[in-house]
Design a protein around this motif. Structure first.
Motif, PDB file in Angstrom:
ATOM      1  N   SER A   1     -44.669 -39.738 -24.178  1.00  0.00           N
ATOM      2  CA  SER A   1     -45.651 -38.793 -24.712  1.00  0.00           C
ATOM      3  C   SER A   1     -46.827 -38.595 -23.770  1.00  0.00           C
ATOM      4  O   SER A   1     -47.446 -37.524 -23.754  1.00  0.00           O
ATOM      5  N   GLU A   2     -47.147 -39.628 -22.982  1.00  0.00           N
ATOM      6  CA  GLU A   2     -48.278 -39.508 -22.064  1.00  0.00           C
ATOM      7  C   GLU A   2     -48.003 -38.532 -20.925  1.00  0.00           C
ATOM      8  O   GLU A   2     -48.928 -38.104 -20.223  1.00  0.00           O
ATOM      9  N   ASN A   3     -46.740 -38.151 -20.733  1.00  0.00           N
ATOM     10  CA  ASN A   3     -46.393 -37.198 -19.668  1.00  0.00           C
ATOM     11  C   ASN A   3     -46.328 -35.762 -20.190  1.00  0.00           C
ATOM     12  O   ASN A   3     -46.088 -34.832 -19.426  1.00  0.00           O
ATOM     13  N   ILE A   4     -46.543 -35.578 -21.494  1.00  0.00           N
ATOM     14  CA  ILE A   4     -46.439 -34.253 -22.111  1.00  0.00           C
ATOM     15  C   ILE A   4     -47.829 -33.676 -22.331  1.00  0.00           C
ATOM     16  O   ILE A   4     -48.673 -34.295 -22.974  1.00  0.00           O
TER      17      ILE A   4
ATOM     18  N   LYS B   1     -46.835 -33.228 -17.171  1.00  0.00           N
ATOM     19  CA  LYS B   1     -47.783 -33.548 -16.107  1.00  0.00           C
ATOM     20  C   LYS B   1     -47.042 -33.785 -14.795  1.00  0.00           C
ATOM     21  O   LYS B   1     -47.499 -33.377 -13.725  1.00  0.00           O
ATOM     22  N   ASP B   2     -45.893 -34.457 -14.895  1.00  0.00           N
ATOM     23  CA  ASP B   2     -45.089 -34.739 -13.707  1.00  0.00           C
ATOM     24  C   ASP B   2     -43.624 -34.473 -14.034  1.00  0.00           C
ATOM     25  O   ASP B   2     -42.979 -35.251 -14.732  1.00  0.00           O
ATOM     26  N   ASP B   3     -43.091 -33.352 -13.533  1.00  0.00           N
ATOM     27  CA  ASP B   3     -41.694 -32.981 -13.809  1.00  0.00           C
ATOM     28  C   ASP B   3     -40.705 -33.989 -13.238  1.00  0.00           C
ATOM     29  O   ASP B   3     -39.574 -34.112 -13.722  1.00  0.00           O
TER      30      ASP B   3
ATOM     31  N   LYS C   1     -53.365 -31.846 -25.444  1.00  0.00           N
ATOM     32  CA  LYS C   1     -54.120 -30.906 -24.643  1.00  0.00           C
ATOM     33  C   LYS C   1     -53.544 -30.849 -23.241  1.00  0.00           C
ATOM     34  O   LYS C   1     -53.133 -31.862 -22.690  1.00  0.00           O
ATOM     35  N   PRO C   2     -53.540 -29.643 -22.626  1.00  0.00           N
ATOM     36  CA  PRO C   2     -53.072 -29.541 -21.257  1.00  0.00           C
ATOM     37  C   PRO C   2     -53.900 -30.405 -20.330  1.00  0.00           C
ATOM     38  O   PRO C   2     -55.111 -30.510 -20.467  1.00  0.00           O
TER      39      PRO C   2
END
Length: 484
Positions: A17-20, A35-37, A86-87
């Motif tokens: 979830s921290e990467n979304i 954040k990081d594909d 949030k983005p």
């Protein structure tokens, strides 16, 4: 299917979830902004039960689920607590550095799609209600004195009239600005008093600067541009005023700056861009409509894969709103959807592989009756290649007929055998009959070509190897070892 288990696995393999930074969904796809594909593991995600395929773009990481998308989406949102996501500012900053032509084009497509996709359901509902009113008119039930029918007509028109507000809310999520400020700004464009003022023959000015006379109800691009401008104005004002004044004065200052800029510059620019795109389409359809439609429908499988078909959505929506009917996107989708579904049904007859039979038949029915083509496109047609050729041929031939007969769609709905009534014209005529004939051409040609290309059941391309997860793979390896 265990949707929670599927959601947990997806969440793990996209980097947690921290990467979304954002997650939305359309009719069949989970659309992640990560954040990081690089943290997303395509291979493992494709192996998850319930996942059809993965599509990467420069702005979104898309996981194709199919018709069960809503349940899977809700489970991910609940598990990851993404309702307040949030983005990421750094991700946004990195995105801004992508100034290549392809990057800008992909961003434009993503913004248009992201602004419209979230409210496809009310659009379809409104479209079908408008169609119901049309049918009641044919039956002689709808009259000016029938209050029930008139109210139904108003219900059907409401979603289209207030379209800028819906678009602004979707665009606000893409541009990372306050969605309610975006909605308020879009509402200015369709305020009844402003509509009357701009309709007046006298010149309208604001601080001595002329305000272009235009109608913004049912429009798309003006609301997107106004929200884009709002996102910069919000950040500028936020940096320019002291902390103690933000809660009191910031909203007022933002709206005082954004509204005039929108009315004088951005909204008129949106109208010009929209009219320009529609003019190009009209020229192509006027000069060689049959060829334009044939090529567009024939290449639509590849256009849908890239998401470029969303570029044509604003023009189609405008055509639905003014009653003229869409003569490009939705008629082409009719040919594409039915050609795709028929190709899958042909595979069901030619393949000897039991799993492929099951996948092909289910995907074919979904495309033919539900207008959902992702399972067919990514699960059957694309992997087997030959049915893709047949789909292009079937869709293209039907597209040529559609162009010759000037077939139009009058309702926003995914074209299928069930919703083909969307081609009934409010003015009557043979439009619906031509649509039925086009549907028959797409299905017969696609089915026949697929059958001919794949009629030899021993063709290796017809054997789809199921993707297994790690646990199943380890069990199989253990079984082989014990056998040896």
């Amino acid at each position: 299917m265990d949707y929670r288990d599927c959601a947990e696995q997806i969440l793990k393999e996209v980097g947690g979830s921290e990467n979304i930074t954002d997650l939305v969904h359309c009719m069949t796809r989970l659309r992640f902004t990560l954040k990081d594909d690089n943290l997303a593991n395509d291979k493992k995600i494709k192996a998850i039960k319930g996942v059809i395929d993965v599509v990467r773009s420069s702005v979104q990481y898309q996981i194709i689920i199919g018709s069960d998308i809503d349940k899977c989406y809700k489970e991910i949102m609940n598990i990851a607590n993404l309702s307040s996501a949030k983005p990421d500012p750094q991700a946004a900053s990195d995105e801004k550095r992508k100034h290549t032509v392809a990057g800008v084009f992909n961003k434009v497509i993503d913004v248009i799609a992201g602004s419209i996709i979230p409210f496809q359901m009310p659009l379809m509902a409104a479209g079908m209600i408008k169609l119901l009113v049309t049918i009641l008119g044919f039956l002689g039930v709808y009259t000016e004195t029938n209050m029930t029918c008139r109210i139904l007509s108003i219900i059907g028109d409401t979603c289209f009239y207030f379209f800028p507000i819906l678009v602004a809310y979707g665009a606000a999520k893409k541009f990372n600005c306050n969605p309610f400020m975006a909605v308020c700004l879009a509402a200015v464009l369709i305020h009844p008093d402003l509509v009357l003022l701009l309709a007046d023959k006298e010149t309208v000015t604001f601080l001595g600067i002329g305000v272009t006379s235009a109608t913004y109800s049912t429009s798309v691009i003006p609301a997107i541009l106004s929200t884009w401008g709002l996102s910069y104005i919000e950040r500028l004002v936020d940096r320019s005023i002291p902390v103690w004044a933000k809660s009191i004065f910031k909203p007022m200052i933002v709206l005082l700056i954004a509204a005039p800029i929108t009315l004088i510059v951005l909204a008129p620019a949106g109208i010009i861009i929209g009219q320009g795109l529609q003019s190009l389409i009209n020229i192509a359809m006027t000069k060689a409509g049959w060829l334009t439609m044939g090529l567009f429908a024939g290449f639509l499988p590849f256009i849908v894969m890239t998401g470029m078909h969303h570029v044509f959505t604003p023009g189609a929506l405008a055509a639905f709103a003014n009653g003229s009917g869409d003569n490009l996107l939705f008629p082409a989708l009719l040919a594409f959807n039915l050609a795709m579904g028929s190709a899958c049904m042909a595979i069901n007859f030619t393949t000897k592989d039991k799993e492929m039979k099951s996948v092909a038949s289910a995907s074919g029915i979904t495309a033919l009756f539900g207008a959902v083509t992702e399972p067919a496109l990514y699960g059957v047609v694309l992997p087997l290649k030959k049915p893709l050729i047949a789909t292009c041929i079937g869709s293209g031939v039907a597209g040529l007929f559609i162009g010759l007969m000037h077939v139009k769609s009058f309702v926003f709905s995914g074209p299928s055998l069930v919703s083909i009534i969307q081609f009934i014209s409010p003015k009557g005529g043979a439009n619906f009959i031509y649509a039925v004939i086009a549907a028959g051409i797409a299905m017969v040609v696609s089915f026949t070509v697929t059958y001919i290309l794949t009629r030899k059941g021993e063709d290796k391309a017809l054997t789809k190897i199921p993707i297994k997860n790690e646990a199943e793979t380890r069990q199989d390896e253990k079984a082989v070892y014990m056998h040896r």
